[in-house]
Design a protein around this motif. Sequence first.
Motif, PDB file in Angstrom:
ATOM      1  N   TYR A 187       0.826  -1.204   0.000  1.00 23.37           N
ATOM      2  CA  TYR A 187       0.000   0.000   0.000  1.00 23.37           C
ATOM      3  C   TYR A 187       0.863   1.258   0.000  1.00 23.37           C
ATOM      4  N   ILE A 246     -15.607   3.422  -0.870  1.00 21.99           N
ATOM      5  CA  ILE A 246     -16.166   2.869   0.367  1.00 21.99           C
ATOM      6  C   ILE A 246     -17.460   3.607   0.720  1.00 21.99           C
ATOM      7  N   ASP A 256     -18.390   3.563   7.210  1.00 27.43           N
ATOM      8  CA  ASP A 256     -17.236   3.363   8.078  1.00 27.43           C
ATOM      9  C   ASP A 256     -17.170   1.915   8.547  1.00 27.43           C
ATOM     10  N   TYR A 304     -19.699  -2.883   2.533  1.00 31.89           N
ATOM     11  CA  TYR A 304     -18.970  -1.634   2.819  1.00 31.89           C
ATOM     12  C   TYR A 304     -18.594  -0.867   1.551  1.00 31.89           C
ATOM     13  N   ILE A 318     -10.105  -5.288   1.177  1.00 32.80           N
ATOM     14  CA  ILE A 318     -10.899  -4.594   2.189  1.00 32.80           C
ATOM     15  C   ILE A 318     -10.678  -5.207   3.572  1.00 32.80           C
ATOM     16  N   LEU A 352      -6.921  -4.215   4.622  1.00 33.75           N
ATOM     17  CA  LEU A 352      -6.767  -2.784   4.933  1.00 33.75           C
ATOM     18  C   LEU A 352      -7.458  -2.409   6.234  1.00 33.75           C
ATOM     19  N   SER A 353      -8.606  -3.007   6.479  1.00 37.37           N
ATOM     20  CA  SER A 353      -9.425  -2.587   7.622  1.00 37.37           C
ATOM     21  C   SER A 353      -8.984  -3.206   8.948  1.00 37.37           C
ATOM     22  N   GLU A 405      -9.509   2.081  10.415  1.00 33.80           N
ATOM     23  CA  GLU A 405     -10.891   2.337  10.025  1.00 33.80           C
ATOM     24  C   GLU A 405     -10.979   2.851   8.596  1.00 33.80           C
ATOM     25  N   LEU A 406     -11.739   2.161   7.786  1.00 35.22           N
ATOM     26  CA  LEU A 406     -12.116   2.674   6.478  1.00 35.22           C
ATOM     27  C   LEU A 406     -13.322   3.576   6.668  1.00 35.22           C
ATOM     28  N   ARG A 407     -13.361   4.677   5.934  1.00 38.00           N
ATOM     29  CA  ARG A 407     -14.423   5.657   6.119  1.00 38.00           C
ATOM     30  C   ARG A 407     -15.211   5.858   4.832  1.00 38.00           C
ATOM     31  N   ASP A 411     -13.836   6.954   1.271  1.00 39.48           N
ATOM     32  CA  ASP A 411     -12.461   6.536   0.980  1.00 39.48           C
ATOM     33  C   ASP A 411     -12.403   5.917  -0.417  1.00 39.48           C
ATOM     34  N   ILE A 414     -10.065   3.473  -2.909  1.00 37.15           N
ATOM     35  CA  ILE A 414      -8.990   2.483  -2.939  1.00 37.15           C
ATOM     36  C   ILE A 414      -8.712   2.100  -4.386  1.00 37.15           C
TER      37      ILE A 414
END
Length: 298
Positions: free
Chosen positions: A117, A152, A155, A167, A244, A247-248, A252-254, A257, A259
Motif C-alpha cells: 500500500y 467505500i 465506516d 462496505y 478490504i 486494509l481494515s 478504520e475505512l471511512r 475513501d 482504494i
Amino acid sequence: MYFLTYKYNNEEKIGVLSNDSKNIIPMEKIFHKLNKKTPKTMNDFIQLSNDRLIQRIKTILDTTNFDGIPKDKIKICAPIPYPKRNLICLGKNYTDHVKELMGKTIADSNIPESPIYFSKAASPAIGDGDIIKSHSSLTNQIDYEVELAIIIGKDGMNIKEDEALDYIFGYTIINDITARDIQRERKQWFKGKSLSTFSPMGPYIVHKSIIPWPVELNLESKVNGETRQKSNTRNMIFNIPYIIRDLSQGMELRAGDIILTGTPSGVGLGFEPPKFLKSGDIIECYIEKIGTLTNKIE
C-alpha cells in the motif's frame, strides 16, 4: 445507477445519469421527490446513502419523467473532486505488471506475498476531458496506469471478507499518472504520483448494484488510439474482499475513501524503449460497465 459531479451554468452539483444515458438528473430534483434536504457534494451523498435510499432513488428514476439536462450542456468533473483523505493505492497487484517492471523500479521484482500500500494526494482530482499538466520543469517521464477504484460506502474496521460488499458504495476509474523519474530519484511513490492533475477520475461512480459480484471487469488503456493495457480484474493477485479485509484490520475505512486496486501490464515504463507520455497525447482509460475516462497531456 451512475452518479456524477458536474458543472452547469458555472455551478458545481451532483446528479444521476438518466436511464437512457442522454441526460443528467440533478440530485436536487430527486431529493425534492424524497422530501429530503439535498446533499451538496458526492461525499455528503455517500455518507448518508444506504441500500434503502438507493432503491428509492432507483424507483423514482424508473417512474418519473424528469426534465433532465442534456449531457452536452454540462461539464463532467471528477465524481469526488476533493477526497476526504489521500487515495489509498495498491502496488504490484497484477502478475504481468510485476514481470514487465523487473529491474526498472524502486520495488523488488518478486510477486508480493501481501498487499503493498501507498497513498497518493488528489486535491483536487481532475475529471473526464481535463488536461494533465506536463510539469516539464520537473519530469520528462510521465506514465499512465488504468485502475479500478473502490468507493467505500460506510465506516468500518476489522471487516470480514464475506462482509466486504456491504462496505462498498460503488466503483470508478482512476488513471494513476506517475512521474517515473521522480519516483526513482526519491525512492518512494508519493511525490511522483501526487503532482497537480495526476489523479484523473471518473467519469462516473457506478453503484455496486450494477456490477456483478465477484467483480470481473475488462479494463484497458489507449494512447492516441493505440491499445497499451488490456486485462480483467479477475487477474488481480489480491481481490477486492481480501483488500478490504486486509486494509481494515486495525485501521478504520471511512465512507468516501477511495482504494485503487492496481494496474495490469502495458504501462509506458514496461516497453523497450519506454513509451512515456508526450505533450498532446490523449489517454483513454476504459473499464467495462463504468465507461471511458479521457484526458490529454498539456
